[in-house]
Design a protein around this motif. Structure first.
Motif, PDB file in Angstrom:
ATOM      1  N   SER A 319      64.326   3.445 -22.564  1.00 41.97           N
ATOM      2  CA  SER A 319      64.910   2.977 -21.541  1.00 41.97           C
ATOM      3  C   SER A 319      65.483   1.599 -21.868  1.00 41.97           C
ATOM      4  O   SER A 319      66.446   1.109 -21.443  1.00 41.97           O
ATOM      5  N   PHE A 320      64.454   0.969 -22.177  1.00 37.77           N
ATOM      6  CA  PHE A 320      64.805  -0.707 -22.201  1.00 37.77           C
ATOM      7  C   PHE A 320      65.697  -1.007 -23.269  1.00 37.77           C
ATOM      8  O   PHE A 320      66.125  -2.236 -23.477  1.00 37.77           O
TER       9      PHE A 320
ATOM     10  N   ARG B 302      64.786  -6.775 -16.156  1.00 37.42           N
ATOM     11  CA  ARG B 302      63.587  -6.787 -15.401  1.00 37.42           C
ATOM     12  C   ARG B 302      62.527  -6.030 -16.126  1.00 37.42           C
ATOM     13  O   ARG B 302      61.209  -6.840 -16.419  1.00 37.42           O
ATOM     14  N   THR B 303      62.789  -4.890 -16.638  1.00 35.17           N
ATOM     15  CA  THR B 303      61.827  -4.117 -17.515  1.00 35.17           C
ATOM     16  C   THR B 303      61.556  -4.776 -18.693  1.00 35.17           C
ATOM     17  O   THR B 303      60.526  -5.033 -19.349  1.00 35.17           O
ATOM     18  N   GLU B 304      62.628  -5.363 -19.489  1.00 34.78           N
ATOM     19  CA  GLU B 304      62.509  -5.933 -20.557  1.00 34.78           C
ATOM     20  C   GLU B 304      61.305  -7.305 -20.361  1.00 34.78           C
ATOM     21  O   GLU B 304      60.699  -7.589 -21.497  1.00 34.78           O
ATOM     22  N   GLN B 307      58.167  -6.013 -20.425  1.00 39.02           N
ATOM     23  CA  GLN B 307      57.358  -5.597 -21.758  1.00 39.02           C
ATOM     24  C   GLN B 307      57.169  -6.507 -22.835  1.00 39.02           C
ATOM     25  O   GLN B 307      56.361  -6.561 -23.460  1.00 39.02           O
ATOM     26  N   PRO B 344      54.165   1.591 -16.466  1.00 34.87           N
ATOM     27  CA  PRO B 344      55.876   1.725 -16.946  1.00 34.87           C
ATOM     28  C   PRO B 344      56.404   2.198 -15.732  1.00 34.87           C
ATOM     29  O   PRO B 344      56.126   3.279 -14.835  1.00 34.87           O
ATOM     30  N   GLU B 345      57.935   2.214 -15.939  1.00 36.05           N
ATOM     31  CA  GLU B 345      58.814   2.845 -15.167  1.00 36.05           C
ATOM     32  C   GLU B 345      59.224   4.051 -14.979  1.00 36.05           C
ATOM     33  O   GLU B 345      58.873   5.032 -14.090  1.00 36.05           O
ATOM     34  N   ASP B 430      56.390  -1.451 -12.857  1.00 36.90           N
ATOM     35  CA  ASP B 430      57.492  -1.543 -13.081  1.00 36.90           C
ATOM     36  C   ASP B 430      58.191  -0.197 -11.937  1.00 36.90           C
ATOM     37  O   ASP B 430      57.906   0.984 -12.361  1.00 36.90           O
ATOM     38  N   GLU B 431      58.953  -0.556 -11.323  1.00 38.13           N
ATOM     39  CA  GLU B 431      59.347   0.332 -10.201  1.00 38.13           C
ATOM     40  C   GLU B 431      58.503   1.346  -9.734  1.00 38.13           C
ATOM     41  O   GLU B 431      58.272   2.608  -9.879  1.00 38.13           O
ATOM     42  N   ILE B 461      58.228  -5.091 -10.447  1.00 39.87           N
ATOM     43  CA  ILE B 461      59.652  -4.835 -10.732  1.00 39.87           C
ATOM     44  C   ILE B 461      60.170  -3.825  -9.787  1.00 39.87           C
ATOM     45  O   ILE B 461      59.819  -2.639  -9.874  1.00 39.87           O
TER      46      ILE B 461
END
Lengths: 332, 504
Positions: A319-320, B302-304, B307, B344-345, B430-431, B461
């Protein structure tokens, strides 16, 4: 350029490169003799490999094909020479048996949800065992039909002999391409291999398709057995041991993804001929051990699997890294 | 709209389904009129998905009747339901990624010419079909080349083209950004005009009010209310869903936060981390006991950012300090070693192993931290698991239930539990509240606050601004893969964040 064509393209390029290399060393690679021999010698593998292509595209595997080929040869030889059966009847019976054999494996795989690997592994032992039980000898077949078929040859000006086996191989190839791309069954196999749950939800008859895939594979393996029996004019329970591995390798080298959903019958055709080309080269060369073929195939196979792995870790899985955006969506 | 005079398209009466003693759905009525969007809302376990699965024939009902256009129907499986005119599009897109868009539209009913499947005909029909929805894309490309939004629209178009009278959309917008939601809604509106009845399941209340005409609320397998959307105030809806009066704490800042963070010592200090194509260079400092919210639109980085900090992707530059000491964060293993944790999301893909039990999933990170050769006694594992189940209110009969069988909110709690047993000092979430119901939502938020109070550094996030505003001591705002600004203390508000995102 669509990414699903990429493995196929690589297969073609590798084949052309290797063939060109061989041709540069031995000009006989330009003759119909070599081409016809390639087709004849690999006909049984090729016919079974085309069946295997469907199995692998559907996301499965069929380990039983080598044994089925051997059983078919032994069964035909016994029926024709010992029982005096008309070869055509023997062929019909053995094709029927092969079809049922495949269908039963498909039923086990689909309805009992047993992994195809296990079911077809059992099938492999079963068919091989039945061949050995029938006879452990090599039986020669001298039926007039066999003689007649062996005379069904088109001879090219350069003495290339286009045999019945070569013809059967090409016919199955055309049939395979037709089934894969121009029938609903074929398209459903692709859909199923791409995502089985989704295919089911989309109305693909997954159960029927699974069973048909293994039926087709066994049917073609049986047919391959008949073709081999006709060209060898004998039946032997010890032949084609491990042929399923050569066949799977050919399919994968031909650009079919082991994960299912992507693959081309024509690629398998190339994948079958590739080892044949190398074998021919080694024979003509004479100085190298013929076992080099295994090493070359191993390297090729590894290369193709590595390439598939790289291709299948496509951005969408992460997804990223989702960078692919709708190109041009217009809203009213 | 308000189509009550029209005969109902779908009429469900007294629908009941029981799984191993507990009724998943009992005596539910549901009516869908042509050309309306009927939202079915409820917490996890309310029976929304059971309702869908009964209507589409995935499950067999125990009691009740289903009428379509006045005729009784008995959908045997999703395929049969589709033939009857009921199509469903799920959150996880049920299409074939390896086939072209065109083929996906016609799988199972490929157009034939002289008995042969014709790709050209398929492509032409696909183009024509998509054009009626104002979608203009290359139909010969693999489906997987397109965004989730487009894939979803392809799925919807497919469903509708299968002469669907009823379209079921299960969480269609949960992974779409605002623009994509707009595209989807315009498709939905054009479906309404065609008289198609749409059953919509979603967690986004704003979207419910934007697109739906009617709302049915389920709770614990029962129907608790049916209303016209415009006549149902939000508060009433939420209290119906929860079955209790709802005190609206979200959106307002709870005052107990921002208590002198200056006193706390810094846990992590990141300077100049960046990775091409993922995120531009950023600095980030997180103190113990502090909650840092990462706000921004989907795809803002955001996620990046999370990570990169956790070492899933290596930063190409910059340096990081944990408690003042310089460290290399180039793998999750190292990050875990320094006391980091990351939820993780996408919990299905990246987090949980659905076939393992709650206990096994919880123990995973601890085991990894201790090293695989050091066995944790079963007794101890069980104790950990039970402690966590109690602490986080994980709704499971026992610790030995496979995680895959829990609801989304509870799965999220299991992931949290996994990191909590290994006692991390810094957690990246994440979320954490995506796709879970309001009740579980509030609980997760409380857990986040509690963890910070216990002195853990937290980085959260989230796409939900109200939520971020509620718990963050500091908010990092991102846009287009770049850290824009930080908001602290009283500066934090939804307005301020949106302003920051919108600012040129």
């Amino acid at each position: 350029m669509k990414s699903r064509f990429f493995p196929l393209l690589v297969t073609f390029l590798v084949f052309i490169a290797i063939y060109a290399y061989c041709y540069s060393h031995f000009s006989s690679f330009g003759s119909m003799r070599v081409v016809c021999n390639l087709l004849r010698d690999n006909a049984h593998l090729g016919i079974a490999a085309i069946g295997m292509t469907f199995v692998i595209i559907s996301g499965g595997i069929d380990l039983s094909v080598g044994s089925v080929i051997a059983f078919t040869g032994v069964f035909c030889a016994l029926m024709i020479t010992r029982e005096g059966m008309d070869p055509r009847l023997a062929f019909a019976i053995v094709l029927g048996m092969g079809t049922i054999f495949g269908a039963v494996m498909g039923v086990f795989i689909y309805y009992l949800k047993i992994p195809a690997f296990i079911v077809t592994l059992s099938g492999m032992f079963l068919a091989r065992g039945m061949a050995y039980v029938l006879t452990t000898e090599s039986i020669r077949i001298t039926d007039p039909l066999y003689i007649r078929v062996s005379k069904l040859v088109y001879i090219f000006p350069d003495k290339g002999r286009f045999t019945f086996a070569a013809g059967a191989f090409l016919a199955v190839l055309v049939l395979g391409i037709y089934i894969a791309h121009f029938t609903r069954f074929g398209r459903n196999v692709y859909a199923m291999g791409g995502n089985e749950t989704a295919a089911l939800m989309m109305g693909v008859p997954v159960g029927r398709t699974t069973i048909m895939v293994y039926t087709l594979s066994s049917f073609l393996a049986t047919f391959a057995g008949i073709v081999l029996s006709l060209s060898k004019r004998s039946g032997d329970s010890t032949i084609t041991v491990g042929a399923e591995m050569d066949i799977i390798a050919a399919v994968v080298i031909g650009g079919t993804l082991l994960t299912g959903g992507v693959g081309y019958v024509i690629g398998t055709f190339i994948g079958v001929l590739l080892p044949g080309v190398i074998r021919t080269y080694l024979t003509l060369d004479g100085s190298l051990s013929p076992w080099w073929i295994k090493i070359v195939i191993g390297v090729l196979l590894f290369g193709f699997i590595a390439m598939q792995k790289l291709l299948s870790t496509r951005p969408r899985l992460f997804s990223f890294r989702r960078q692919v955006r709708p190109t041009n969506v217009s809203t009213a | 709209m308000s189509t009550n005079e029209q005969p109902a398209l779908l009429e469900v009466r007294g629908l009941t389904k029981t799984f191993t003693a507990t009724p998943a759905l009992s005596d539910v009525d549901f009516t869908l009129y042509p050309g309306e969007v009927h939202a079915v809302l409820g917490e996890n376990g309310a029976g929304k998905s059971t309702l869908i699965k009964l209507i589409t024939g995935v499950y067999k009902r125990d009691a009740g009747t289903i009428h379509l256009n006045g005729k009784t129907i008995e959908p045997r499986n999703p395929r049969h339901a589709q033939e009857l005119g009921i199509s469903a599009v799920y959150q996880e897109i049920n299409l074939i990624p390896t086939l072209s868009v065109a083929e996906n539209l016609f799988v199972g009913r490929q157009p034939r010419f002289l008995g042969m499947v014709s790709m050209q005909l398929t492509n032409n029909k696909a183009r024509k079909l998509l054009k009626t929805f104002n979608i203009d894309i290359d139909v010969t490309r693999d489906l997987s080349a397109y965004s989730i939004a487009i894939q979803q629209i392809v799925a919807i178009v497919r469903g509708v083209d299968l002469s669907a009278k009823i379209l079921i959309l299960d969480e269609p917008t949960s992974s779409l950004d605002r623009h994509e939601v707009e595209t989807l809604f315009s498709v939905i509106r054009s479906l309404k005009e065609r008289g198609i009845g749409i059953l919509l399941i979603t967690h986004f209340l704003d979207q419910v009010y934007e697109i739906s005409d009617r709302i049915t609320v389920l709770r614990n397998g029962r129907k608790v209310g049916e209303h016209l959307t415009k006549e149902l105030p939000r508060k009433k809806l939420i209290s119906e869903m929860l079955g209790r009066e709802f005190t609206e704490t979200l959106g307002k800042r709870s005052s107990q936060t921002t208590a002198d963070n200056s006193k706390h010592e810094t846990f992590l200090d990141v300077k100049g981390f960046a990775k091409r194509g993922m995120i531009e260079s950023f600095d980030l400092e997180i103190k113990k006991g502090e909650i840092v919210g990462l706000a921004g639109l989907l795809g803002s980085g955001r996620t990046e950012l999370g990570q990169l900090v956790f070492g899933i992707n290596r930063s190409e530059q910059g340096e990081a300090f944990v408690e003042g000491k310089k460290v290399r964060l180039n793998s999750p293993r190292k990050a875990i070693h320094h006391g980091f944790g990351l939820c993780p999301e996408d919990r299905k893909v990246e987090g949980l192993i659905a076939d393992l039990t709650v206990r096994e999933n919880i123990i995973l990170a601890l085991q990894a931290k201790m090293g695989w050769y050091r066995h944790i006694p079963y007794r101890r594992q069980e104790q950990f698991a039970n402690e966590m189940i109690a602490a986080l209110h994980i709704a499971t009969p026992d610790a030995e239930k496979p995680v895959g069988q829990l609801s989304g909110g509870n799965q999220q709690k299991v992931i949290l539990a996994r990191w909590l047993v290994s006692n991390p000092e810094f957690l990246i979430l994440d979320e954490p509240t995506r796709g879970i119901d309001i009740g579980a939502h509030a609980e997760i938020i409380n857990i986040i606050k509690r963890l910070a109070k216990e002195g853990k550094a937290m980085m959260v996030i989230s796409s939900e601004l109200a939520e971020i505003v509620d718990y963050s001591d500091r908010v990092v705002v991102l846009r287009d893969r770049k850290k824009l600004t930080e908001l602290t203390g009283d500066e934090i508000s939804e307005d301020a964040i949106m302003h920051a995102i919108a600012e040129k």
